[in-house]
Write a protein that holds these residues in place. Sequence first.
Motif, PDB file in Angstrom:
ATOM      1  N   ARG A   1     112.367  27.165  46.244  1.00 20.27           N
ATOM      2  CA  ARG A   1     111.243  27.887  46.861  1.00 20.27           C
ATOM      3  C   ARG A   1     111.617  29.336  47.130  1.00 20.27           C
ATOM      4  N   VAL A   2     110.715  30.255  46.770  1.00 22.22           N
ATOM      5  CA  VAL A   2     110.900  31.678  47.046  1.00 22.22           C
ATOM      6  C   VAL A   2     109.680  32.201  47.789  1.00 22.22           C
ATOM      7  N   MET A   3     109.884  33.235  48.587  1.00 21.24           N
ATOM      8  CA  MET A   3     108.821  33.755  49.451  1.00 21.24           C
ATOM      9  C   MET A   3     108.882  35.267  49.493  1.00 21.24           C
TER      10      MET A   3
ATOM     11  N   THR B   1     121.879  39.131  42.614  1.00 18.79           N
ATOM     12  CA  THR B   1     122.001  37.911  41.823  1.00 18.79           C
ATOM     13  C   THR B   1     122.314  36.771  42.772  1.00 18.79           C
ATOM     14  N   THR B   2     121.534  35.695  42.684  1.00 17.70           N
ATOM     15  CA  THR B   2     121.735  34.542  43.552  1.00 17.70           C
ATOM     16  C   THR B   2     121.301  33.289  42.797  1.00 17.70           C
ATOM     17  N   THR B   3     121.100  32.194  43.524  1.00 17.35           N
ATOM     18  CA  THR B   3     120.761  30.919  42.901  1.00 17.35           C
ATOM     19  C   THR B   3     119.426  30.411  43.424  1.00 17.35           C
ATOM     20  N   VAL B   4     118.536  30.043  42.517  1.00 16.08           N
ATOM     21  CA  VAL B   4     117.250  29.422  42.856  1.00 16.08           C
ATOM     22  C   VAL B   4     117.072  28.214  41.948  1.00 16.08           C
ATOM     23  N   GLY B   5     116.791  27.072  42.536  1.00  9.84           N
ATOM     24  CA  GLY B   5     116.600  25.867  41.738  1.00  9.84           C
ATOM     25  C   GLY B   5     117.817  25.507  40.903  1.00  9.84           C
TER      26      GLY B   5
ATOM     27  N   HIS C   1     102.009  27.139  44.480  1.00 13.15           N
ATOM     28  CA  HIS C   1     102.165  28.276  45.371  1.00 13.15           C
ATOM     29  C   HIS C   1     101.227  28.105  46.554  1.00 13.15           C
ATOM     30  N   ARG C   2     101.549  28.787  47.639  1.00 11.92           N
ATOM     31  CA  ARG C   2     100.733  28.753  48.842  1.00 11.92           C
ATOM     32  C   ARG C   2     100.689  30.142  49.463  1.00 11.92           C
ATOM     33  N   VAL C   3      99.503  30.539  49.909  1.00 11.33           N
ATOM     34  CA  VAL C   3      99.323  31.746  50.703  1.00 11.33           C
ATOM     35  C   VAL C   3      99.060  31.303  52.135  1.00 11.33           C
ATOM     36  N   ARG C   4      99.874  31.780  53.067  1.00 15.94           N
ATOM     37  CA  ARG C   4      99.811  31.321  54.452  1.00 15.94           C
ATOM     38  C   ARG C   4      99.489  32.494  55.380  1.00 15.94           C
ATOM     39  N   PRO C   5      98.236  32.615  55.849  1.00 11.61           N
ATOM     40  CA  PRO C   5      97.930  33.652  56.840  1.00 11.61           C
ATOM     41  C   PRO C   5      98.780  33.461  58.093  1.00 11.61           C
ATOM     42  N   THR C   6      99.114  34.562  58.735  1.00 12.35           N
ATOM     43  CA  THR C   6      99.956  34.514  59.925  1.00 12.35           C
ATOM     44  C   THR C   6      99.456  35.534  60.933  1.00 12.35           C
ATOM     45  N   PRO C   7      99.502  35.214  62.230  1.00 15.62           N
ATOM     46  CA  PRO C   7      99.088  36.189  63.244  1.00 15.62           C
ATOM     47  C   PRO C   7     100.110  37.286  63.471  1.00 15.62           C
ATOM     48  N   TYR C   8     101.248  37.221  62.787  1.00 13.48           N
ATOM     49  CA  TYR C   8     102.342  38.136  63.075  1.00 13.48           C
ATOM     50  C   TYR C   8     102.461  39.281  62.075  1.00 13.48           C
ATOM     51  N   SER C   9     101.517  39.393  61.165  1.00 15.72           N
ATOM     52  CA  SER C   9     101.510  40.506  60.224  1.00 15.72           C
ATOM     53  C   SER C   9     100.121  40.656  59.635  1.00 15.72           C
ATOM     54  N   ASP C  10      99.837  41.850  59.084  1.00 15.42           N
ATOM     55  CA  ASP C  10      98.581  42.041  58.369  1.00 15.42           C
ATOM     56  C   ASP C  10      98.687  41.589  56.913  1.00 15.42           C
ATOM     57  N   HIS C  11      99.874  41.151  56.492  1.00 14.92           N
ATOM     58  CA  HIS C  11     100.073  40.514  55.192  1.00 14.92           C
ATOM     59  C   HIS C  11     100.354  39.034  55.398  1.00 14.92           C
ATOM     60  N   HIS C  12      99.819  38.216  54.503  1.00 17.97           N
ATOM     61  CA  HIS C  12     100.086  36.781  54.566  1.00 17.97           C
ATOM     62  C   HIS C  12     101.449  36.484  53.946  1.00 17.97           C
ATOM     63  N   MET C  13     101.978  35.323  54.269  1.00 13.17           N
ATOM     64  CA  MET C  13     103.199  34.841  53.631  1.00 13.17           C
ATOM     65  C   MET C  13     102.809  34.178  52.311  1.00 13.17           C
ATOM     66  N   LEU C  14     103.518  34.525  51.254  1.00 15.91           N
ATOM     67  CA  LEU C  14     103.279  33.927  49.940  1.00 15.91           C
ATOM     68  C   LEU C  14     104.561  33.239  49.499  1.00 15.91           C
ATOM     69  N   HIS C  15     104.494  31.910  49.316  1.00  9.96           N
ATOM     70  CA  HIS C  15     105.680  31.219  48.809  1.00  9.96           C
ATOM     71  C   HIS C  15     105.304  30.353  47.621  1.00  9.96           C
ATOM     72  N   THR C  16     106.271  30.124  46.767  1.00  9.58           N
ATOM     73  CA  THR C  16     106.039  29.344  45.560  1.00  9.58           C
ATOM     74  C   THR C  16     107.275  28.531  45.228  1.00  9.58           C
ATOM     75  N   ASP C  17     107.054  27.344  44.701  1.00  3.37           N
ATOM     76  CA  ASP C  17     108.127  26.499  44.187  1.00  3.37           C
ATOM     77  C   ASP C  17     108.174  26.678  42.676  1.00  3.37           C
ATOM     78  N   VAL C  18     109.371  26.906  42.157  1.00  3.12           N
ATOM     79  CA  VAL C  18     109.516  27.286  40.757  1.00  3.12           C
ATOM     80  C   VAL C  18     110.433  26.309  40.031  1.00  3.12           C
ATOM     81  N   GLU C  19     110.380  26.390  38.706  1.00  2.00           N
ATOM     82  CA  GLU C  19     111.300  25.639  37.856  1.00  2.00           C
ATOM     83  C   GLU C  19     111.627  26.498  36.648  1.00  2.00           C
ATOM     84  N   PRO C  20     112.866  26.404  36.145  1.00  4.36           N
ATOM     85  CA  PRO C  20     113.233  27.205  34.974  1.00  4.36           C
ATOM     86  C   PRO C  20     112.408  26.801  33.759  1.00  4.36           C
TER      87      PRO C  20
END
Length: 282
Positions: A48-50, A158-162, A259-278
Amino acid sequence: MVLGKGTRLLAGAMFVVFMLLVGPSAPGGALFVRSLPIGAVKAVVPNRVMTWNICNPCDVSNIDRAAEIATYAPQVIGLQEACARDVERIRDYLEVFYGLDYHVQYGTVLQDWGRCGGVPWSPGGFGQAILSAAPMTDRVNVEYPDGGSEDRGYMAVTTTVGGRSVRVFNTHLAQRQQETIRAGQTRVLAAAVARHDRAIVLGDFNAVPESPELSPIWALATDTDPECRPVPTGPCEPTTDWHSKFDYVFLRGFAAREHRVRPTPYSDHHMLHTDVEPKVRR
């Protein structure tokens, strides 16, 4: 000075003791640390990345920001409009209160004591940051030749995802009415992304998908929202309080599972996260 993990844990433990002694302090008797909602994940989700523009200057608690991140616990989080001191606290709170251990790298573009605290001769760093559950290497921090009304840039690690090594970029492009400046910035960013067969590009691009200045990125990668394309194929989910799609998780060599877009009261931008696969290479 960068504190070691043991020192940070000790500081966090002392803060917990302080909380127990003084009790609630927020208006209305709310506790410092809020419980995560039912359905929150229990550990880091390795694929998952956000991306999240956390809003600055905004009168927001870093504990609340940490709780928002902990609810979804991505492997990698790209933050924009981030003060280095705030990110350090967020990382510590994620570890001490929610058991989530992240590494952090910064992409500072401004030293700004007005926004980020400190004193004029020792101001706080402002820009991007990446938190990753896996170690990060080969960090670069690039300021765009023209930032527009404020210095802007991108960072990459450079890091590791999935379970796969990947180059992760995090950027914040020039403000909304500066299309020609953003066009120059995306050319710089695209040239760096093109050098990698597998890359994830996070950020606040301050532009809707059909904006011409995003063309260099679209030529290399695909956004995680299947409806968000240079020529929209359906309703593109907005990521801001003003109902625009400005935030992206661009994938190169990866495919989005959901993917999911999650509105939040703590910013004027929503959180966007997605689960990925190579993607399978043929």
